[in-house]
Design a protein around this motif. Sequence first.
Motif, mmCIF file in Angstrom:
data_model
loop_
_atom_site.group_PDB
_atom_site.id
_atom_site.type_symbol
_atom_site.label_atom_id
_atom_site.label_comp_id
_atom_site.label_asym_id
_atom_site.label_seq_id
_atom_site.Cartn_x
_atom_site.Cartn_y
_atom_site.Cartn_z
ATOM 1 N N MET A 1 -60.903 76.017 -19.819
ATOM 2 C CA MET A 1 -61.374 75.508 -21.115
ATOM 3 C C MET A 1 -61.157 73.994 -21.194
ATOM 4 O O MET A 1 -60.066 73.511 -20.918
ATOM 5 C CB MET A 1 -60.635 76.201 -22.257
ATOM 6 N N ILE A 2 -62.201 73.288 -21.548
ATOM 7 C CA ILE A 2 -62.126 71.825 -21.633
ATOM 8 C C ILE A 2 -61.425 71.401 -22.922
ATOM 9 O O ILE A 2 -61.823 71.799 -24.017
ATOM 10 C CB ILE A 2 -63.535 71.198 -21.563
ATOM 11 N N LYS A 3 -60.377 70.592 -22.753
ATOM 12 C CA LYS A 3 -59.661 70.042 -23.902
ATOM 13 C C LYS A 3 -59.822 68.524 -24.012
ATOM 14 O O LYS A 3 -59.651 67.957 -25.085
ATOM 15 C CB LYS A 3 -58.172 70.389 -23.807
ATOM 16 N N THR A 4 -60.133 67.878 -22.869
ATOM 17 C CA THR A 4 -60.249 66.418 -22.831
ATOM 18 C C THR A 4 -61.528 66.022 -22.125
ATOM 19 O O THR A 4 -61.852 66.568 -21.063
ATOM 20 C CB THR A 4 -59.054 65.794 -22.088
ATOM 21 N N ILE A 5 -62.267 65.086 -22.704
ATOM 22 C CA ILE A 5 -63.468 64.538 -22.073
ATOM 23 C C ILE A 5 -63.188 63.079 -21.746
ATOM 24 O O ILE A 5 -62.829 62.289 -22.618
ATOM 25 C CB ILE A 5 -64.703 64.651 -22.980
ATOM 26 N N ILE A 6 -63.342 62.738 -20.461
ATOM 27 C CA ILE A 6 -63.089 61.375 -19.981
ATOM 28 C C ILE A 6 -64.435 60.746 -19.625
ATOM 29 O O ILE A 6 -65.141 61.226 -18.735
ATOM 30 C CB ILE A 6 -62.160 61.379 -18.762
ATOM 31 N N PHE A 7 -64.791 59.687 -20.315
ATOM 32 C CA PHE A 7 -66.093 59.057 -20.173
ATOM 33 C C PHE A 7 -66.017 57.740 -19.406
ATOM 34 O O PHE A 7 -65.103 56.947 -19.628
ATOM 35 C CB PHE A 7 -66.697 58.717 -21.544
ATOM 36 N N ASP A 8 -67.013 57.503 -18.564
ATOM 37 C CA ASP A 8 -67.299 56.157 -18.079
ATOM 38 C C ASP A 8 -68.005 55.416 -19.222
ATOM 39 O O ASP A 8 -68.440 56.023 -20.211
ATOM 40 C CB ASP A 8 -68.180 56.254 -16.833
#
Length: 203
Positions: A1-8
């Motif tokens: 389950m995704i809890k953190t989204i790390i963006f460029d």
Amino acid sequence: MIKTIIFDFGNVFINLNLEGHTQHALKAYEIETFSEEMIAFNSFYEQGLISTAEFLEFYTENFPKLSTKEFIDIWNFMLKDFPIHRLDFLKQLKSDSKYNLILLSNTNELHINWIKKHISFYETFKSYFDVFYLSHEIGLRKPNQDIFEFALNENKLSAEECLFIDDNIDNINTAKELDLNVWNINPKTDDITNLFTIKKNLF
């Protein structure tokens, strides 16, 4: 389950013209390819290991036909527009409060100064992230493994619960090696606003 989204940042939120920038720079410098020294200085600058003054001095000494302003314009040529619908998407994502939002970008001081001057909503954009990492401020850059480890450790994150989004395949490959979920976004065909459609299997 995704809890953190790390963006460029580049080609995820702000559009870049990387190919055009390369050709524009080579023509302006009257060279056929970038030297190893130039590539090294660019990397040092992106990591904040040398100052903007030192960086500009290196280039103006090596290309005396160009003024400092001309060089800065060449350097910033890759930076284009920031479509407002992407800011709206991020705002909604922030208001939903379902995910920890992190920016992890290879960005140098000259580029961020241009962005602050030309993107009127930059500070608003920045405020939507829980953590905002620029390479020249933290002394680390992608695709080196240490920048990912830094982000994970500083925020006590589990790699398997993170999604990393970047247009650069080298950056993506390093993230995969560390067991992060990834989306190698294609700026020609994809848009960050389609995240939950394209990567729906992760959410």
